[in-house]
Scaffold this motif. Sequence first.
Motif, PDB file in Angstrom:
ATOM      1  N   THR A 307       0.853  -1.182   0.000  1.00 21.21           N
ATOM      2  CA  THR A 307       0.000   0.000   0.000  1.00 21.21           C
ATOM      3  C   THR A 307       0.891   1.235   0.000  1.00 21.21           C
ATOM      4  O   THR A 307       2.121   1.122  -0.058  1.00 21.21           O
ATOM      5  CB  THR A 307      -0.952   0.004   1.207  1.00 21.21           C
ATOM      6  OG1 THR A 307      -1.898   1.074   1.070  1.00 21.21           O
ATOM      7  CG2 THR A 307      -0.192   0.203   2.506  1.00 21.21           C
ATOM      8  N   THR A 308       0.293   2.415   0.069  1.00 21.55           N
ATOM      9  CA  THR A 308       1.036   3.668   0.081  1.00 21.55           C
ATOM     10  C   THR A 308       0.838   4.382   1.407  1.00 21.55           C
ATOM     11  O   THR A 308       0.129   3.895   2.298  1.00 21.55           O
ATOM     12  CB  THR A 308       0.578   4.582  -1.070  1.00 21.55           C
ATOM     13  OG1 THR A 308      -0.792   4.960  -0.853  1.00 21.55           O
ATOM     14  CG2 THR A 308       0.697   3.856  -2.406  1.00 21.55           C
ATOM     15  N   PRO A 315       0.467  -2.425   5.774  1.00 26.24           N
ATOM     16  CA  PRO A 315      -0.587  -3.305   5.262  1.00 26.24           C
ATOM     17  C   PRO A 315      -0.582  -4.657   5.954  1.00 26.24           C
ATOM     18  O   PRO A 315       0.444  -5.115   6.447  1.00 26.24           O
ATOM     19  CB  PRO A 315      -0.237  -3.431   3.771  1.00 26.24           C
ATOM     20  CG  PRO A 315       1.234  -3.143   3.700  1.00 26.24           C
ATOM     21  CD  PRO A 315       1.508  -2.138   4.777  1.00 26.24           C
ATOM     22  N   TRP A 320      -4.916  -3.698   2.201  1.00 24.41           N
ATOM     23  CA  TRP A 320      -3.826  -3.539   1.244  1.00 24.41           C
ATOM     24  C   TRP A 320      -4.394  -2.954  -0.047  1.00 24.41           C
ATOM     25  O   TRP A 320      -5.603  -3.002  -0.294  1.00 24.41           O
ATOM     26  CB  TRP A 320      -3.123  -4.866   0.952  1.00 24.41           C
ATOM     27  CG  TRP A 320      -4.030  -6.055   0.800  1.00 24.41           C
ATOM     28  CD1 TRP A 320      -4.335  -6.971   1.757  1.00 24.41           C
ATOM     29  CD2 TRP A 320      -4.767  -6.453  -0.383  1.00 24.41           C
ATOM     30  NE1 TRP A 320      -5.199  -7.915   1.273  1.00 24.41           N
ATOM     31  CE2 TRP A 320      -5.480  -7.626  -0.044  1.00 24.41           C
ATOM     32  CE3 TRP A 320      -4.888  -5.941  -1.657  1.00 24.41           C
ATOM     33  CZ2 TRP A 320      -6.307  -8.286  -0.950  1.00 24.41           C
ATOM     34  CZ3 TRP A 320      -5.704  -6.593  -2.573  1.00 24.41           C
ATOM     35  CH2 TRP A 320      -6.394  -7.744  -2.217  1.00 24.41           C
ATOM     36  N   THR A 321      -3.507  -2.409  -0.872  1.00 28.17           N
ATOM     37  CA  THR A 321      -3.896  -1.884  -2.183  1.00 28.17           C
ATOM     38  C   THR A 321      -3.510  -2.851  -3.290  1.00 28.17           C
ATOM     39  O   THR A 321      -4.261  -3.047  -4.243  1.00 28.17           O
ATOM     40  CB  THR A 321      -3.228  -0.517  -2.423  1.00 28.17           C
ATOM     41  OG1 THR A 321      -3.519   0.354  -1.316  1.00 28.17           O
ATOM     42  CG2 THR A 321      -3.743   0.120  -3.700  1.00 28.17           C
ATOM     43  N   TRP A 322      -2.336  -3.456  -3.199  1.00 24.20           N
ATOM     44  CA  TRP A 322      -1.897  -4.502  -4.122  1.00 24.20           C
ATOM     45  C   TRP A 322      -1.469  -5.716  -3.287  1.00 24.20           C
ATOM     46  O   TRP A 322      -0.989  -5.559  -2.164  1.00 24.20           O
ATOM     47  CB  TRP A 322      -0.714  -4.043  -4.978  1.00 24.20           C
ATOM     48  CG  TRP A 322      -0.966  -2.778  -5.746  1.00 24.20           C
ATOM     49  CD1 TRP A 322      -1.551  -2.637  -6.965  1.00 24.20           C
ATOM     50  CD2 TRP A 322      -0.607  -1.452  -5.333  1.00 24.20           C
ATOM     51  NE1 TRP A 322      -1.587  -1.321  -7.341  1.00 24.20           N
ATOM     52  CE2 TRP A 322      -1.015  -0.563  -6.367  1.00 24.20           C
ATOM     53  CE3 TRP A 322       0.005  -0.922  -4.213  1.00 24.20           C
ATOM     54  CZ2 TRP A 322      -0.822   0.807  -6.297  1.00 24.20           C
ATOM     55  CZ3 TRP A 322       0.201   0.445  -4.123  1.00 24.20           C
ATOM     56  CH2 TRP A 322      -0.214   1.296  -5.166  1.00 24.20           C
ATOM     57  N   ASP A 337      -0.752   4.563 -12.323  1.00 20.97           N
ATOM     58  CA  ASP A 337      -1.697   4.143 -11.290  1.00 20.97           C
ATOM     59  C   ASP A 337      -1.986   5.328 -10.368  1.00 20.97           C
ATOM     60  O   ASP A 337      -1.068   5.899  -9.780  1.00 20.97           O
ATOM     61  CB  ASP A 337      -1.106   2.981 -10.480  1.00 20.97           C
ATOM     62  CG  ASP A 337      -2.152   2.297  -9.609  1.00 20.97           C
ATOM     63  OD1 ASP A 337      -2.969   3.006  -9.003  1.00 20.97           O
ATOM     64  OD2 ASP A 337      -2.140   1.055  -9.544  1.00 20.97           O
ATOM     65  N   ASN A 339      -3.095   5.501  -7.466  1.00 18.34           N
ATOM     66  CA  ASN A 339      -2.757   5.284  -6.057  1.00 18.34           C
ATOM     67  C   ASN A 339      -1.308   5.635  -5.747  1.00 18.34           C
ATOM     68  O   ASN A 339      -0.972   5.906  -4.592  1.00 18.34           O
ATOM     69  CB  ASN A 339      -3.012   3.826  -5.676  1.00 18.34           C
ATOM     70  CG  ASN A 339      -4.474   3.471  -5.688  1.00 18.34           C
ATOM     71  OD1 ASN A 339      -5.280   4.113  -5.033  1.00 18.34           O
ATOM     72  ND2 ASN A 339      -4.839   2.450  -6.456  1.00 18.34           N
ATOM     73  N   THR A 490     -10.260  -3.610  -0.105  1.00 18.91           N
ATOM     74  CA  THR A 490     -10.652  -2.381  -0.802  1.00 18.91           C
ATOM     75  C   THR A 490     -11.500  -1.502   0.092  1.00 18.91           C
ATOM     76  O   THR A 490     -11.330  -0.273   0.144  1.00 18.91           O
ATOM     77  CB  THR A 490     -11.419  -2.734  -2.081  1.00 18.91           C
ATOM     78  OG1 THR A 490     -10.602  -3.551  -2.918  1.00 18.91           O
ATOM     79  CG2 THR A 490     -11.815  -1.478  -2.831  1.00 18.91           C
ATOM     80  N   THR A 493      -9.356   0.188   2.893  1.00 16.80           N
ATOM     81  CA  THR A 493      -8.401   1.202   2.442  1.00 16.80           C
ATOM     82  C   THR A 493      -9.076   2.370   1.725  1.00 16.80           C
ATOM     83  O   THR A 493      -8.388   3.297   1.301  1.00 16.80           O
ATOM     84  CB  THR A 493      -7.365   0.584   1.507  1.00 16.80           C
ATOM     85  OG1 THR A 493      -8.034  -0.080   0.420  1.00 16.80           O
ATOM     86  CG2 THR A 493      -6.508  -0.416   2.247  1.00 16.80           C
ATOM     87  N   THR A 494     -10.409   2.333   1.579  1.00 16.35           N
ATOM     88  CA  THR A 494     -11.099   3.411   0.869  1.00 16.35           C
ATOM     89  C   THR A 494     -12.253   3.989   1.673  1.00 16.35           C
ATOM     90  O   THR A 494     -12.157   5.094   2.196  1.00 16.35           O
ATOM     91  CB  THR A 494     -11.604   2.926  -0.498  1.00 16.35           C
ATOM     92  OG1 THR A 494     -12.409   1.735  -0.313  1.00 16.35           O
ATOM     93  CG2 THR A 494     -10.444   2.598  -1.423  1.00 16.35           C
TER      94      THR A 494
END
Length: 748
Positions: A307-308, A315, A320-322, A337, A339, A490, A493-494
């Motif tokens: 993640t960022t 994460p 996580w994002t990826w 991307d 993100n 998702t 993280t959102t």
Amino acid sequence: MARPAAVPAPALDWISTYRLSASPPPPSLTGDKLLLPQAALEKLLEAASRAASNRLQSENHDPDSWDTVSPYEALNGSSDARQQLPHPLIFRVTNLTNGRTAYAGIREFSAEDDEVVLSNFLREGLAVPTSEDEEDESEEEEPIDIKIEAANISKGTFARLRPLDAGYEEDWKPILENHLQKNFTTLAVNNILTVPPLAHQRTSGQKDFKFLIDQVKPEDSEAICIVDTDLEVDIEPLNEEQARESLRRRELRKSAESSSGGLINTDGPKEGMISEGAYVHFHLKDWDPSKPISIQVPEDNIDIMVTTDAMQGSPDMEAWTWSRFDGTKSIVIMPDDPNVQSAKEIKISLHVYEQSHTDEDSKEPTPATEHFWLSVTQSLEDDEDDGDTAMSDDNPDNEICPNCKRSIPKQSMFLHQNFCVRNNVLCPHGCGQVFKKGTETDHWHCTECKAFGTNQPSRDTYSKHMNIAHTPRRCGSCDYSAGSLAELATHKTTTCPQKLILCRFCHLIVPQEEDVDFTAAITGLTPHEQSCGGRTTNCHICRRIVQLKNMETHLKNHDYERKSRPLPRICRNVNCSRTVGPASPSDNQLGLCSVCYGPLYSSTYDPTGATLSRRTELRYLTQLLRGCDKPGCTNEMCKTGRANRKPPLPVISSKEATAIVKPLVTVEGLQGGYTSHPLHFCVDEATQKRKNIAEMLSYTDDSNSQGGWAIEWCTKAVELVSNEATDEAELANKARDWLEKFAVRRNE
């Protein structure tokens, strides 16, 4: 006449009995909280009204006293008191079946009529049978009546806790403070306090902390209130047996300790060890934003979560994002991307999915360590998998085996087929995998998606896939239900209301809250930031009152205005430190400021400029032959200034002065303004000091190291702030502040 003080909320005289709800408590009901029906709130308000009326009637007022309260004010005070409930609202809860008591705070008035919902903590304190206990009994349990009565207990000053189990570590304080603040209103003696570990401790196998509330102060009460009070908490030391067991467990964990992680870059891989069930966290802070980022771990039993810095913390499996959970594939993050475009840091977590082994001595899970290599690379070339090149071989001397679909030389095809048909099996589902006969049963294809894999003796990859991709999950922070781990990640993280963010306005790590009107996607501000950014402050440039969430746009407008300003015009007199207005009047063709032009001004009609030329010549000759007698003058076109130079310049005679001045005072040269030669008129000492400060500012860079400012801007800054400064140092600082806010830099 003195006005009455705010009416405090009175102690309530309220008792009621409710039936304990048969439904289990909701996840949000934690600590010592309970739910009461809506009718209970109405009865509590009536009790508060009666208590306020009784108190006001019992008060004696002296008519001759200055503090006498008028009937109108007394009526207002009574109305205020009737609308108030004690804060916090505390109840004494009694199980009428066994006589056990506990103290509780209110969460909501949302229970069903004539029912009360108790948290698990209260149910344990009241010895209420759990749902598991009831399932073991064949006969149906009778309803349990719970008596609820309003209580008024003292504010606590001290609490002593006693750990009940080994494994207790020294980092209890932040965990305990956070748990008590969010979940508890009271602490009662002899209750057992269960404190869950933090997220990173939970992932490392840390169990709940259990403490016995051994003593509270004031000592004459069986329970204390811990809301809005400074509570001192003391932890009793472990006994000898507990300490020995804690030391043994610590040494056991240390022998299987994971690597510490840390910073990683793109110049080489990182090697380390990771315990099963644990996490190792890495941070990537320097990368080329124009190239893809490839993150890979060759070990296929180690999962990767990325993640960022948009997400607080590292994460994990649920945030996580990826991610990569399916073998040795790498994670590729493209430069476009969204993100990663505004990210300043990329966070990487490694995790081993398998369960821990069991230690024979303690019969408890003991993590085993795994070796790993983590590499982060960047390349513009596509590293595609060429594993099927053998199947697409165009060699005319080869042909495809009908059993394993491999390209085999024609002369060897007969021998190959005899061996291949007897020993190999091609996957009938079309994935192209070839297995040795007898092992094809370990190969699986998911019936709900296109995934496939092969179980191994030490790892059940099918169960892992089903658990990650097709097992419904529920967010532990809100009521959201996800169909898979990816959907849950998702969400967390959102849009999760409890997602932690670093608020750009209050600079605290807080939950982002729920976006009910979909403004977050439009404004880029979370609901918390929308509310927090509604506060106002003064703009440091124009001093206007601006909302915090609009300050960025407001400052951009200031910056646009700053860059649009034209370069100021300074006085043509090289010794002056003043600016000239944007439009010089017709009688000031020389390009001088009003102070320097004042001695040359005349109301006589002079269309050719000859009269102005003679006055200028006379001023020059007066300076060169008589001087200005100013002690700080250094003007080279002045007798006094030439004498003050180091070394002094020679005295000029009348004939020499006339020869020097004549070329400088021609009508054409004077009316040329800035396009012609400069003028040299004497100024006072204060003006000379301001000029020196302006020159010093123009020679130095600005605070952003962007080239500094031209002398014109520095001259204007010193001129505008000269009346506000008391000395040269303050003048330079104020001028520099003005330049930062309003001036255009050299490279802009």
